[in-house]
Write a protein that holds these residues in place. Sequence first.
Motif, PDB file in Angstrom:
ATOM      1  N   GLY A 351       0.704  -0.691   0.154  1.00  0.00           N
ATOM      2  CA  GLY A 351      -0.090   0.030  -0.061  1.00  0.00           C
ATOM      3  C   GLY A 351       0.619   1.186  -0.227  1.00  0.00           C
ATOM      4  O   GLY A 351       0.072   2.273  -0.204  1.00  0.00           O
ATOM      5  N   ILE A 352       2.329   1.292  -0.057  1.00  0.00           N
ATOM      6  CA  ILE A 352       2.720   2.431   0.116  1.00  0.00           C
ATOM      7  C   ILE A 352       3.751   1.843  -0.829  1.00  0.00           C
ATOM      8  O   ILE A 352       4.344   1.515  -1.664  1.00  0.00           O
ATOM      9  N   GLY A 353       5.271   3.040  -0.898  1.00  0.00           N
ATOM     10  CA  GLY A 353       6.162   3.459  -1.844  1.00  0.00           C
ATOM     11  C   GLY A 353       7.067   1.985  -2.276  1.00  0.00           C
ATOM     12  O   GLY A 353       7.316   1.234  -1.281  1.00  0.00           O
ATOM     13  N   GLN A 354       6.903   2.146  -3.661  1.00  0.00           N
ATOM     14  CA  GLN A 354       7.856   0.623  -3.774  1.00  0.00           C
ATOM     15  C   GLN A 354       9.362   1.291  -4.872  1.00  0.00           C
ATOM     16  O   GLN A 354       9.347   0.696  -6.092  1.00  0.00           O
ATOM     17  N   PHE A 355       9.938   1.952  -3.827  1.00  0.00           N
ATOM     18  CA  PHE A 355      11.314   2.610  -4.959  1.00  0.00           C
ATOM     19  C   PHE A 355      12.025   2.425  -3.343  1.00  0.00           C
ATOM     20  O   PHE A 355      11.637   2.131  -2.446  1.00  0.00           O
ATOM     21  N   CYS A 356      13.818   2.842  -3.632  1.00  0.00           N
ATOM     22  CA  CYS A 356      14.755   2.924  -2.634  1.00  0.00           C
ATOM     23  C   CYS A 356      14.477   4.016  -2.699  1.00  0.00           C
ATOM     24  O   CYS A 356      15.542   4.753  -3.875  1.00  0.00           O
ATOM     25  N   ILE A 357      14.998   5.081  -1.975  1.00  0.00           N
ATOM     26  CA  ILE A 357      14.177   6.598  -1.929  1.00  0.00           C
ATOM     27  C   ILE A 357      15.476   7.100  -2.009  1.00  0.00           C
ATOM     28  O   ILE A 357      16.376   8.280  -2.167  1.00  0.00           O
ATOM     29  N   ASP A 358      16.546   6.339  -0.874  1.00  0.00           N
ATOM     30  CA  ASP A 358      18.076   7.046  -1.285  1.00  0.00           C
ATOM     31  C   ASP A 358      18.628   6.990  -2.317  1.00  0.00           C
ATOM     32  O   ASP A 358      19.450   7.383  -2.171  1.00  0.00           O
TER      33      ASP A 358
END
Length: 406
Positions: A351-358
């Motif tokens: 239900g939330i983001g699916q990426f590597c934020i760093d």
Amino acid sequence: MNANLNPSASPQNWLAMTEAAGLQPLCIRGKTLLPIVQGGMGVGVSASGLASAVARLGGMGTISSVDLRRRHEDLMAQTGHLDKEADARDRINAANLTALDREIRAARAASEGQGWIAVNVMKALSAYEGYVRQALQSGADALVVGAGLPLDLPDLARDHPEVALIPILSDARGVQLLVRKWEKKGRLPDAIVIENPRLAGGHLGAAKVADLGDARFDFEVVLPQVREFFRQAGYERDIPLIAAGGIDSHADIVRLQGLGAAGVQLGTAFAVTEECDASTVFKNILAQAQPQDLVEFTSVAGLPARAVRTPWLDKYLRILPVLQERAHPKAKCNMSFDCLQTCGLRDGIAGIGQFCIDQQLGHAMAGDADRGLFFRGAGRLPFGAQIRGVPDLVRHLLTPVLTANA
């Protein structure tokens, strides 16, 4: 007061300009500062260069604590290659603490004893406690904590009563909850940043994207509510409020001080200054973005976020339904150090983001327009697409008449 104040003028002259413009200075723990705070921006956007430039004018400059090793070649050489090693997380976290210590000490030296150097730490970080303790030990004047309720901050800072503790909140209910909890620990906030999710950039203080426009976040609502709460609670010591989001002029500061704010915080406007620690490409992307170029979405940390629409973000949002359908817990973090306590990608939370934020913020810091995630506030910038110096920006904000061409 001369609107063309020399950038090398003393903080006393900048404070005199503040008072001549009908503004009140920001006073925290007996320290008198400009009523203009530079917000923390990671990864590597607000580090020692930007923070010290603001502090030299008598303001509060803020270092963002997250993954600062990226700014230090020797630390990246030691850790950038780490992947499957059993001690990768510990080594990367140690490098980041070393980098934070270096940045704080460099900022303090470059600020020449003027203003304040603050450190912003996200409560959502897995290494939150380590960053807090390092910032305290390295000599930060203030700790600014958001992206979650820092109910434990008084305990972590108990041995450093001289350091100002400044939580970031967005509505009156959050303020009341935190202040009541802190009271039981024998500590009140030294100031509180009130951030409007409808206007700010980066991670935002609402439960979900649909809530960003909720009226309870409006400055006209939350500032008087919080001041009334303080009055009814009978606090003998004033707790300054710092309004954040959408500020771009002297008139904005006048209006917000009239509503009960003691100062204002700006992020994007400082991110596009010459002294900002990110790349020139990064600055230009933020400066040239128009309102229609901004996107609100759910970040990998589960928080709403606001950023510039880029090729990477467009593609990500387009394939997000497929990514969420395939979400599953990963054996390890993409970057080997689990930067977030909760990560949609690593933990398989559909239900939330699916990426590597760093990874994406690191690309942005380096100016990679095709792969970067460029957080930005929703407001206009004082100088449009121009990249100007910190003194120009502060002068503009302290001057009743617009001085974009000064």
